[in-house]
Enzyme design. Structure first.
Site: not given
Ligand code: AP5
Length: 210
Positions: A13, A87, A126, A152
Site C-alpha cells: 500500500k 481498517r 522492509r 519498524r
Molecule cells: P509496503 O508498501 O511498505 O507495504 P504496506 O502495505 O504499506 O505495509 P504496512 O506494513 O505499512 O501496512 P500496515 O497496514 O501493516 O501498516 P500501517 O503503517 O498502516 O511494502 C512492504 C515491503 O514490501 C517493502 O519493503 C516494499 O519495498 C516491498 N514491496 C512492495 N511492493 C512490492 C512488490 N510488488 N514486490 C516485492 N516487494 C514489494 O499500520 C501500522 C500499525 O498502526 C497497525 O498495525 C496498527 O497498530 C496501527 N494502525 C494504523 N492504522 C490503523 C487503523 N486505521 N486502525 C487501527 N490501528 C491502526
C-alpha cells in the site's frame, strides 16, 4: 480524487501510495505514519504504543479523530489517498459520515491482493529512509548506501503474524462493505512494484504512467 488503498500489512500500500500521490498531486494520509510520527514525537498514548508494537489495532475512535482533523488541512482540498484507514467497518462508516458532512465522496477503493506466504518476507526485509520516508526492500528494492534506515518494531515475525491475523479478522470485512457500494477494485499485488502500479492505474481507468 479521494482514493482508499486496502490490503494486508506488507501488501504494498505504502509503495503504491507514493506513486499515486505523485501522479494525482494529492497527499498520502496514512494512519500508521501518523501514529509512528506521534510515537517519535513522544506524544502517543503509551497504551496505543504497546498495541502497535505488538501488531494489534489501536481503538477506532483514536484513528477516526486523526482523520477528522487531517482531511481539513489545505493540502487535502483537491483530494487525498487513504493508506491504512479505514481498517474496520465502524471506521468505514465513520469515514462515510465525515465525508458526507463535507459534501465529499470516495471515488475508488483499491484492494491489493498478496498471498499471506509472501507477506512475511516483504515486511521482515522492509526498511524505510528516516529522512525521506522512501520505502525500500533489502532484496527487491535495495536502499542507496547513504540512506538512514529504520526497521519498524512491528516488522518482527511475531508482530507481523499478529497484524495478519488482525487484518483477516477485521479488515477483510471491508471488502464486501465497499463491494456493495460499487467502489471496490481488486488488484493482483504480486510482481514488480512497477507492474503492480500499471494494474492499479488500469483499475482506476487512467492511462498507464510512462
Ligand atoms: P509496503 O508498501 O511498505 O507495504 P504496506 O502495505 O504499506 O505495509 P504496512 O506494513 O505499512 O501496512 P500496515 O497496514 O501493516 O501498516 P500501517 O503503517 O498502516 O511494502 C512492504 C515491503 O514490501 C517493502 O519493503 C516494499 O519495498 C516491498 N514491496 C512492495 N511492493 C512490492 C512488490 N510488488 N514486490 C516485492 N516487494 C514489494 O499500520 C501500522 C500499525 O498502526 C497497525 O498495525 C496498527 O497498530 C496501527 N494502525 C494504523 N492504522 C490503523 C487503523 N486505521 N486502525 C487501527 N490501528 C491502526
Amino acid at each position: 480524487m479521494i482514493l482508499i488503498l486496502l490490503g494486508a500489512p506488507g501488501s504494498g500500500k505504502g509503495t503504491q501510495a507514493q506513486v499515486l500521490c505523485k501522479k494525482y498531486t494529492i497527499p498520502q494520509i496514512s494512519t500508521g505514519d501518523m501514529l509512528r510520527a506521534a510515537k517519535k514525537a513522544g506524544t502517543l498514548d503509551p497504551k496505543y504504543l504497546a498495541i502497535m508494537d505488538a501488531g494489534g489495532l489501536v481503538p477506532d475512535e483514536a484513528v477516526i479523530g486523526l482523520i477528522d482533523r487531517r482531511i481539513d488541512e489545505s493540502d487535502a482540498a483537491p483530494g487525498f489517498l487513504l493508506d491504512g484507514f479505514p481498517r474496520t467497518v465502524p471506521q468505514a462508516e465513520a469515514l462515510g459520515q465525515l465525508l458526507a458532512n463535507r459534501n465529499r465522496k470516495i471515488d475508488r477503493v483499491i484492494q491489493l491482493d498478496v498471498p499471506r506466504a509472501m507477506i512475511e518476507e516483504r515486511t521482515i526485509y522492509r526498511r524505510t529512509d528516516k529522512r525521506s520516508g522512501q520505502i525500500y526492500h533489502l532484496k527487491y528494492n535495495p536502499p542507496p548506501s547513504d540512506a538512514e534506515l529504520d526497521h519498524r518494531a512491528d516488522d518482527q515475525p511475531e508482530a507481523v503474524n499478529k497484524r495478519l491475523d488482525a487484518y483477516e479478522a477485521m479488515t477483510a470485512a471491508l471488502l464486501p462493505y465497499y463491494e456493495k457500494m460499487g467502489l471496490l477494485r481488486r488488484v493482483e499485488g504480486v510482481g514488480k512494484p512497477e507492474e503492480v502500479t500499471q494494474r492499479v492505474f488500469a483499475a482506476l481507468d487512467i492511462q498507464a504512467a510512462k
